[in-house]
Design an enzyme around this catalytic site. Structure first.
Site, short mmCIF file in Angstrom:
data_model
loop_
_atom_site.label_atom_id
_atom_site.label_comp_id
_atom_site.label_asym_id
_atom_site.label_seq_id
_atom_site.Cartn_x
_atom_site.Cartn_y
_atom_site.Cartn_z
N CYS A 13 0.89 -1.13 0.00
CA CYS A 13 0.00 0.00 0.00
C CYS A 13 0.93 1.18 0.00
CB CYS A 13 -0.87 0.02 1.22
SG CYS A 13 -2.57 -0.23 0.85
N CYS A 26 -5.35 2.59 0.66
CA CYS A 26 -5.61 1.28 1.22
C CYS A 26 -6.55 1.54 2.38
CB CYS A 26 -4.36 0.57 1.72
SG CYS A 26 -3.40 -0.24 0.43
#
Length: 352
Positions: A13, A26
């Site tokens: 992420c 994310c």
């Protein structure tokens, strides 16, 4: 203190701070049923290109270390776990047989603790195995918190993808429904714990994003919610909906609720904004069922959702490492219980 660069293989992420193409999204959401019988942790992973992520099952009794050399932590795993491993090089998230779930999400404000000199004897933790350490050794959030407060370590990693710099914060949730949030600010660790920590996105860090969310609580999400895919907006939407869906749902409807919320904070596949390369598509979504030991997984371009059932696998010392190769040509056909698709495997090689 400078920011430490981290291996992108397990920091999926991550944002490319030093590159023009980056990810900035994310989301993690915890559904808490009324009697704790139904607890789900949902998570989306967003990135500008497809992420090769395979699923591994590791048994208990494996000897591991946090770095290939130098000051390090060594341990023998107490618990078996299922792990999402990026690029076959590092752990992004996972769940152990005791129902402890841990996820790492991008946070560009993070500044880690790192060695002050070459003579620093403080153990070093590679982010390639950071998540594994907690899943291997702890059955609850309280155990993890106690260890963190009593032990010191530095963080190390490598750049990837042409110089990508990745920075994270982490959340752990156990079967009590309690979440522990780990963040770093100016080289110092900050811990937050409670059943109310049901949402995590990216930036800003915890205290600041709670202030933003409190503003929107006053607006009342039934009237209006922020609609972009930016971190704070996703946090507000997830927080509103997770607190406004029934908590007395049975298992199928609870799964439907968390699935719907994760869809609400996902970034549509192929979506991008001109001049804003930090907005990236959701590549995959996971759902961890803490009480039944099921770890659900779905790629955005996959036709179905499938799961690994830890309760039906051998996880005691001596059991083999198992792997679900999601790059297999049969991946589009994965659906439901995929224990039968797991194959014996060598452990992945950490990208230290």
């Amino acid at each position: 203190m400078k920011r430490n660069t981290i291996t992108g293989a397990f920091l999926l992420c991550a944002a490319a701070v030093s590159m023009p193409h980056a990810a900035d999204a994310c989301s993690r959401v915890v559904y808490l049923g009324d009697n704790n019988d139904v607890i789900f942790v949902g998570r989306t992973l967003d990135w500008r290109t497809p992420i090769p992520t395979n699923l591994y099952v590791y048994p208990a009794g494996m000897q591991k270390q946090s770095m290939p050399s130098g000051p390090m932590l060594k341990w023998t795993s107490k618990y078996g776990s299922v792990l999402a491993v990026g690029y076959d090089g590092g752990v992004t998230e996972g769940m152990n047989e005791k129902g402890l779930v841990m996820n790492g999400l991008f946070c560009k404000e993070s500044v880690y603790k790192e060695a002050v000199s070459k003579n620093d004897k403080t153990p070093v933790m590679s982010l390639a195995v950071f998540v594994s350490y907690f899943l291997d050794n702890f059955a609850s959030v309280d155990e993890a918190e106690s260890w963190l407060k009593a032990n010191d370590f530095n963080i190390s990693g490598e750049t990837f993808d042409g110089g990508t710099v990745s920075l994270l914060h982490w959340a752990l949730t156990d079967r009590s429904g309690t979440t522990l949030l780990i963040e770093y600010e100016s080289g110092k660790m900050k811990l937050f714990k409670g059943r109310d920590l049901q949402v995590l996105t990216n930036d800003p860090q915890h205290e600041a994003i709670i202030s933003i969310n409190n503003y929107w609580k006053a607006v009342n999400g039934a009237n209006m919610l922020p609609g972009t895919v930016r971190s704070a907006d996703r946090f507000v939407r997830a927080s509103f909906f997770i607190h406004h869906v029934p908590t007395n749902f049975d298992y199928p409807h609870a799964f439907a609720a968390i699935n719907s919320i994760m869809g609400n904070v996902a970034v549509p596949y192929g979506y991008e904004i001109e001049g804003e390369p930090n907005i990236s598509s959701t590549q995959w979504t996971s759902f961890a069922d803490l009480n039944r030991g099921r770890y659900y997984f779905r790629f955005a371009d996959n036709e179905g959702t499938y799961y690994i059932d830890l309760g039906r696998l051998r996880l005691q010392p001596g059991a083999p490492v198992l792997k679900l190769d999601t790059n297999d040509s049969g991946r589009p056909g994965f659906f439901g219980d995929v224990n039968g698709h797991l194959k014996k495997s060598e452990p992945f090689t950490p990208m230290w």
